[in-house]
Design an enzyme around this catalytic site. Structure first.
Site, short mmCIF file in Angstrom:
data_model
loop_
_atom_site.label_atom_id
_atom_site.label_comp_id
_atom_site.label_asym_id
_atom_site.label_seq_id
_atom_site.Cartn_x
_atom_site.Cartn_y
_atom_site.Cartn_z
N PRO A 1 0.83 -1.17 0.02
CA PRO A 1 -0.05 0.12 -0.05
C PRO A 1 0.78 1.20 0.08
CG PRO A 1 -0.81 -1.23 2.00
CD PRO A 1 0.36 -2.05 1.17
N THR B 1 2.48 2.80 -2.39
CA THR B 1 3.72 2.97 -3.32
C THR B 1 3.44 3.54 -4.59
OG1 THR B 1 3.19 0.49 -3.88
CG2 THR B 1 4.92 0.92 -2.17
N LYS C 1 0.52 3.03 -6.82
CA LYS C 1 -0.06 2.24 -7.66
C LYS C 1 -1.30 2.89 -8.58
CE LYS C 1 -1.22 -1.06 -4.88
NZ LYS C 1 -0.31 -0.59 -3.81
N THR C 2 -2.18 3.52 -7.75
CA THR C 2 -3.17 4.33 -8.09
C THR C 2 -2.45 5.71 -8.98
OG1 THR C 2 -4.33 3.63 -6.23
CG2 THR C 2 -5.47 5.44 -7.65
N HIS D 1 21.53 -12.03 6.26
CA HIS D 1 20.71 -13.39 5.81
C HIS D 1 20.83 -13.27 3.98
CE1 HIS D 1 17.29 -16.11 5.66
NE2 HIS D 1 17.15 -15.46 4.57
N GLU D 2 20.25 -12.13 3.74
CA GLU D 2 20.30 -11.70 2.14
C GLU D 2 21.92 -11.93 1.70
OE1 GLU D 2 17.51 -12.05 0.64
OE2 GLU D 2 16.50 -11.98 2.47
N HIS E 1 22.66 -15.57 1.09
CA HIS E 1 21.88 -16.19 -0.30
C HIS E 1 22.85 -15.64 -1.61
CE1 HIS E 1 18.33 -17.64 1.25
NE2 HIS E 1 17.91 -16.67 1.72
N ASP F 1 12.56 -20.09 2.88
CA ASP F 1 14.03 -20.80 2.19
C ASP F 1 13.72 -22.18 2.61
OD1 ASP F 1 14.53 -18.21 1.73
OD2 ASP F 1 16.08 -17.89 3.32
P1 ADP Z 1 -1.46 3.04 -3.90
O1 ADP Z 1 -2.52 3.27 -4.64
O2 ADP Z 1 -0.16 2.10 -4.11
O3 ADP Z 1 -1.76 2.59 -2.41
P2 ADP Z 1 -1.51 5.90 -4.18
O4 ADP Z 1 -0.98 5.88 -5.25
O5 ADP Z 1 -2.66 5.91 -3.77
O6 ADP Z 1 -0.68 4.29 -3.61
O7 ADP Z 1 -0.36 6.82 -3.38
C1 ADP Z 1 -0.99 7.78 -2.46
C2 ADP Z 1 -0.04 8.92 -2.52
O8 ADP Z 1 1.15 9.01 -1.97
C3 ADP Z 1 -0.28 9.67 -3.78
O9 ADP Z 1 -1.35 10.27 -4.09
C4 ADP Z 1 1.03 10.46 -3.99
O10 ADP Z 1 0.74 11.69 -3.43
C5 ADP Z 1 1.97 9.71 -2.71
N1 ADP Z 1 2.73 8.68 -3.84
C6 ADP Z 1 2.82 7.45 -3.52
N2 ADP Z 1 3.64 6.79 -4.02
C7 ADP Z 1 4.52 7.74 -4.86
C8 ADP Z 1 5.58 7.78 -5.71
N3 ADP Z 1 6.04 6.97 -6.20
N4 ADP Z 1 5.76 9.35 -6.14
C9 ADP Z 1 5.19 10.15 -5.92
N5 ADP Z 1 4.40 10.26 -4.78
C10 ADP Z 1 3.74 9.20 -4.62
ZN ZN Z 2 16.08 -16.42 3.00
MG MG Z 3 -4.31 2.94 -4.32
#
Ligand code: ADP
Ligand code: ZN
Ligand code: MG
Length: 632
Positions: free
Chosen positions: A208, A210, A212-213, A428-429, A432, A505
């Site tokens: 969450p 990161t 994606k949206t 650990h890593e 590997h 592992d």
């Molecule tokens: P997810 O959908 O992966 O849970 P979101 O896209 O909803 O995450 O991210 C929420 C907010 O966090 C975005 O609107 C942005 O402001 C910030 N954010 C998240 N990831 C990034 C990124 N890689 N670069 C810049 N801003 C980000």
């Molecule tokens: Zn391992």
């Molecule tokens: Mg999202």
């Protein structure tokens, strides 16, 4: 069925209007109570009234429909305004008596037209209306009866979302992969002419926050195409069949607008493996999922319709979703490394005035494990603190405070490792990675990382096969098991202690060992026979038509031998891993140290750090020396 392009539903006029209605109701109610109180005066019984009348104590009478009001003869009482009120009784002689006594009498209006109008007409109607409003609101927040089944997809302006790849940082690999989609959406004809195969569905996978949206929106923004976005839970409705109808509508609308993107956020809400869990609403979800699958199969990708979806729980998704022609392209959106975090901080610090002492690189170094959303939040938090302190620009002190808050939040979410855990994961890593590099038959290491992946592992080592493999030799398999043991072996070598971090592992190592013994006939004890010709887990065996137990085709004794052989293979692989790591202790420590600093190490740098690491001849072959008594 023609559909208007999903006009955003006008919000139900609640707010001010509702309070207005409440006040009106209260006012009318008060007025009614007032008028209902009827003629004022001391209540007396009808017989008392008759007595007083007979006794000549009454000077005047007003007769209403239900009551009678009498004015006393007594002058002082009359002046004071005293009146008697009696309930009217059916009495045909009353008028005669009054006339006989020469008491003036007249009619009396009880209550008024307003209250009767209210009582008879308005009150019931208002009550009814209020009741309906209540029911509608209960049924579906934000949706009236008429819109059931109508997709609530929002259509963002033609130009797309306005988000660009510049707004997304730290996820360069994912961006690279999505670039192709952007190109296709911008000029579908070009791709069509070339006859290129165009992906239908792209699944963004990652923890969450990161981005994606954000990435999905950026793809639409970069390609300047409309963006239909829905959240998985929008599909899952109270009524069976509604979700499926929504999916159908959504695809109809989208196809009319192609090229465009349909984005299903939190796909896991609809896409959970069918047959898993039997909660209420299960049928509904299944229907919705089936509809989604059939729509994905049905539409023509050449038109320029791309389905994107996001999930942070890919393991729960129904495998049918991943089949070719559906979400066959998967893009990992991982937590950012130090450099990525710095880039994300820069994106979000653009609109914030930073003081000269703020070093975003240092901030990035202090925030391992934080995702884009956490970092955006951090910048915002620091800006708020600055405003509260009436400062002109954000200084490092506000940033530090925001980091502390952020980390406290993260620790609550169990995502951040403490220092000791980080040490363990780094070694650990490294274990590997080192073994994978020095063993002659194993795949080269592409990347080692100790950034929590959110999908279970605390760190990971990614190996890339040098070529596609169809056959593996016994040596290769044993080397592979040794690499799998490398994590735990490193913990043992460095800390003389082992952790729970290696359970996956160990699972994979023993699976491999078991197959070597029971399927590949690589054991001298059992000889070259495949005792377990079906192989796989009990589950897969069941799917292949066998029974779960009792149809193994071998005896208890053979089973015991297999178990013995498996544990022997694993133990030996572990010992070999320990010996190899002991031999290359310096490089192991150096690699772990570097990994702690950089969190992610790519292949070339890794090989540079491991300069001089080697597998001594005695340990080169899994069967050499102390392993010589292993089966040949
Ligand atoms: P997810 O959908 O992966 O849970 P979101 O896209 O909803 O995450 O991210 C929420 C907010 O966090 C975005 O609107 C942005 O402001 C910030 N954010 C998240 N990831 C990034 C990124 N890689 N670069 C810049 N801003 C980000
Ligand atoms: Zn391992
Ligand atoms: Mg999202």
């Amino acid at each position: 069925m023609p559909l208007d392009p999903a006009t955003p539903r006008t919000p139900t006029p609640e707010g001010p209007k509702r309070t207005w209605i409440v006040y009106l109701l209260l006012g009318l109610f008060a007025a009614m109570l007032f008028s209902r109180s009827g003629p004022s005066g001391n209540r007396i019984s009808y017989s008392d009234f008759k007595q007083k009348l007979a006794a000549g104590q009454i000077s005047e009478v007003e007769i209403g429909k239900e009551r009678i009001r009498a004015t006393p003869t007594d002058e002082t009482a009359k002046k004071k305004g005293d009146r008697w009120v009696a309930q009217r009784v059916e009495d045909p002689d009353l008028v005669k008596e009054l006339e006989a006594k020469k008491v003036p009498f007249g009619g009396m209006q009880e209550g008024d037209w307003l209250s009767s109008l209210f009582m008879v007409w308005l009150l019931p109607m208002l009550l009814l209306a209020g009741f309906w409003m209540l029911i509608f609101r209960r049924m579906k927040p934000g949706a009236g009866m008429m819109s059931i089944g109508r997709s609530r997809a929002k259509l963002v302006a033609e130009e797309g979302t306005g988000v660009t790849f510049g707004d997304v940082a730290g996820v360069d690999e994912a961006k690279d992969e999505l670039l192709e989609i952007v190109e296709f959406l911008s000029s579908p004809e070009k791709f069509r002419k070339l006859g290129a195969r165009i992906p239908k569905g792209v699944l963004l996978v990652g923890p969450p926050g990161t981005g994606k949206t954000l990435l999905a929106r950026a793809v639409a923004g970069e390609a300047h195409v409309p963006f239909f976005s829905l959240t998985g839970s929008d599909f899952v409705e109270m009524f069976v069949g509604v979700g499926a109808a929504r999916v159908r509508d959504l695809f109809q609308q989208a196809q009319a607008k192609a090229p465009c993107i349909v984005f299903i956020d939190e796909l896991d809400a609809v896409g959970k493996a069918r047959g898993a869990g039997n909660m209420a609403g299960h049928d509904e979800r299944e229907q919705t999922l089936n509809q989604l699958l059939s729509e994905m199969d049905g539409f023509d990708a050449k038109k320029g319709l791309i389905i994107m979806a996001a999930t942070n729980r890919p393991e729960t998704l129904d495998s049918a979703l991943m089949r070719p022609g559906r979400f066959d392209r998967q893009v990992l959106v991982d937590r950012p490394d130090v450099k990525g975090r710095e880039a994300i901080l820069r994106v979000h610090a653009k609109d914030v005035k930073l003081g000269p002492d703020v070093d975003l690189r240092r901030v990035a170094a202090l925030t391992p494990g934080m995702a884009g959303a956490d970092l955006a939040n951090l910048v915002n938090e620091a800006a708020l603190l600055t405003a509260r302190r009436n400062k002109a620009a954000v200084t490092q002190s506000e940033i530090n405070e925001a980091i502390e808050r952020g980390i406290a939040g993260l620790e609550k979410k169990n995502r951040l490792m403490n220092t000791r855990e980080k040490e363990i994961v780094a070694h650990h890593e490294s274990g590997h990675a080192l073994l994978a590099e020095i063993l002659p038959t194993t795949d080269r290491v592409h990347k080692v990382s100790m950034i929590p992946r959110g999908l279970g592992a605390l760190g990971y080592t990614m190996q890339v096969p040098l070529e596609d493999r169809f056959l593996m030799t016994r040596t290769e398999l044993l080397d592979k098991i040794t690499v799998l043991m490398g994590g735990r072996a490193a913990e043992k070598v460095v800390f003389n202690e082992v952790s729970t971090g290696a359970s996956d592992d160990l699972q994979r190592a023993s699976d491999l060992a078991r197959r070597m013994v029971s399927q590949f006939g690589m054991s001298t004890v059992l000889g070259p026979q495949a005792v377990d010709h079906l192989g796989g887990t009990a589950e897969s065996r069941f799917l292949q038509g066998g029974t779960i137990a009792g149809d193994r085709g071998y005896s208890e004794r053979t089973q015991e031998l297999i178990d013995q052989e498996v544990s022997e293979l694993c133990r030996r692989a572990f010992d070999r891993a320990v010996a190899l790591l002991e031999h290359n202790r310096t490089q192991l420590l150096a690699l772990a140290q570097l990994l702690r600093e950089k969190e992610v190490i790519e292949g070339a740098e890794l090989r540079h750090t491991l300069e001089g690491a080697e597998a001594p001849a005695s340990l080169q072959s899994p069967d050499a020396q102390q392993w010589s008594h292993l089966p040949h």
